[in-house]
Design a protein around this motif. Structure first.
Motif, PDB file in Angstrom:
ATOM      1  N   GLN A 143      43.696  -1.908  24.827  1.00 20.49           N
ATOM      2  CA  GLN A 143      42.512  -2.504  24.214  1.00 20.49           C
ATOM      3  C   GLN A 143      42.477  -4.026  24.352  1.00 20.49           C
ATOM      4  N   TYR A 144      43.641  -4.689  24.154  1.00 15.27           N
ATOM      5  CA  TYR A 144      43.645  -6.145  24.008  1.00 15.27           C
ATOM      6  C   TYR A 144      44.572  -6.890  24.964  1.00 15.27           C
ATOM      7  N   GLY A 145      45.380  -6.184  25.738  1.00 11.89           N
ATOM      8  CA  GLY A 145      46.328  -6.853  26.619  1.00 11.89           C
ATOM      9  C   GLY A 145      47.701  -6.980  25.972  1.00 11.89           C
ATOM     10  N   PRO A 146      48.743  -7.249  26.780  1.00 10.78           N
ATOM     11  CA  PRO A 146      50.129  -7.246  26.274  1.00 10.78           C
ATOM     12  C   PRO A 146      50.399  -8.265  25.173  1.00 10.78           C
ATOM     13  N   SER A 147      49.906  -9.495  25.337  1.00 10.79           N
ATOM     14  CA  SER A 147      50.214 -10.553  24.374  1.00 10.79           C
ATOM     15  C   SER A 147      49.651 -10.236  22.992  1.00 10.79           C
ATOM     16  N   ALA A 148      48.358  -9.899  22.946  1.00  8.63           N
ATOM     17  CA  ALA A 148      47.732  -9.577  21.663  1.00  8.63           C
ATOM     18  C   ALA A 148      48.302  -8.289  21.084  1.00  8.63           C
ATOM     19  N   ALA A 149      48.602  -7.316  21.948  1.00  9.02           N
ATOM     20  CA  ALA A 149      49.153  -6.041  21.471  1.00  9.02           C
ATOM     21  C   ALA A 149      50.481  -6.257  20.760  1.00  9.02           C
ATOM     22  N   ARG A 150      51.306  -7.157  21.299  1.00  7.62           N
ATOM     23  CA  ARG A 150      52.609  -7.432  20.689  1.00  7.62           C
ATOM     24  C   ARG A 150      52.435  -8.017  19.287  1.00  7.62           C
ATOM     25  N   PRO A 163      36.910  -8.697  14.603  1.00  3.86           N
ATOM     26  CA  PRO A 163      37.134  -7.769  13.482  1.00  3.86           C
ATOM     27  C   PRO A 163      37.964  -6.537  13.839  1.00  3.86           C
ATOM     28  N   GLU A 164      37.760  -5.967  15.036  1.00  3.65           N
ATOM     29  CA  GLU A 164      38.517  -4.772  15.401  1.00  3.65           C
ATOM     30  C   GLU A 164      40.004  -5.070  15.531  1.00  3.65           C
ATOM     31  N   MET A 165      40.328  -6.234  16.064  1.00  6.17           N
ATOM     32  CA  MET A 165      41.738  -6.624  16.187  1.00  6.17           C
ATOM     33  C   MET A 165      42.376  -6.742  14.801  1.00  6.17           C
TER      34      MET A 165
END
Length: 211
Positions: A143-150, A163-165
């Motif tokens: 959904q958001y890529g590796p950096s944001a997912a971590r 908001p979804e994040m």
């Protein structure tokens, strides 16, 4: 005469033995069918990704995000709004509208007990689908890529999140206050100890929770 009686007795014994074997086979088939029905009726398949809540009365108690297409085990204690489920060792609640309860198969006894041949197309369809999301981190990364997912997997927040994040990181707030002023939309998301401030769907700041 004795030979006829002996022949009839042997025939009767063989007939009784065959009858018992047939009954045993039928009972075994019934047991397999019952087991299959119970298994199918106790599972559900997600038709959309869904948050797994530890407490259905606390929408901030997100345990994990279950990916679309996942199979969950149904547990007692659900209601019209929530299903009580088990997923990868995590027990909690999901919205009932996000899942389809698997119907029990209609079993039919076949005259032949030999397994039917499997076609090449059936064999291919039975193979696992590559690239299927199997964990919360993979879902977040997709959904958001590796950096944001971590960061989200560590329940962190930062300025610039949408908001979804935030929902995927902290779950749903207990209260949302929305203010519309001309072309600007401001929102205040209140959690148990913190209030987040959004401007046009972008997290700008946060502070202590408001009463």
């Amino acid at each position: 005469m004795n030979r006829i009686v002996l022949t009839l007795a042997i025939s009767f014994l063989f007939s009784a033995a065959y009858s018992q074997e047939t009954k045993a086979d039928i009972l075994q088939d019934l047991e397999k069918t019952r087991s299959a029905v119970e298994t199918a009726a106790s599972t559900a398949t997600l038709k959309a990704s869904s948050r797994l809540f530890k407490d259905k009365d606390d929408l901030t108690s997100v345990i994990v995000v279950i990916p679309e297409g996942s199979l969950v085990d149904l547990l007692p204690g659900g209601d019209d709004t929530f299903l009580h489920v088990m997923f990868e060792g995590n027990e909690g609640f999901i919205y009932s509208t996000h899942a389809t309860i698997n119907k029990a198969p209609v079993a039919a006894f076949q005259e032949s007990r030999q397994p039917s041949p499997v076609s090449a197309s059936e064999t291919q369809s039975a193979r696992p689908v590559s690239g299927k999301v199997t964990s919360r981190y993979e879902y977040l990364e997709q959904q958001y890529g590796p950096s944001a997912a971590r960061k989200i997997s560590q329940r962190k927040i930062w300025k610039g999140m949408n908001p979804e994040m935030v929902r995927d990181s902290w779950g749903s707030p207990r209260k949302i206050n929305r203010i519309i002023n001309d072309n600007a939309v401001s929102e205040e998301w209140t959690y148990s100890k913190t209030t987040l401030y959004f401007q046009n769907s972008t997290l700008r700041d946060w502070g202590p929770a408001k009463d």
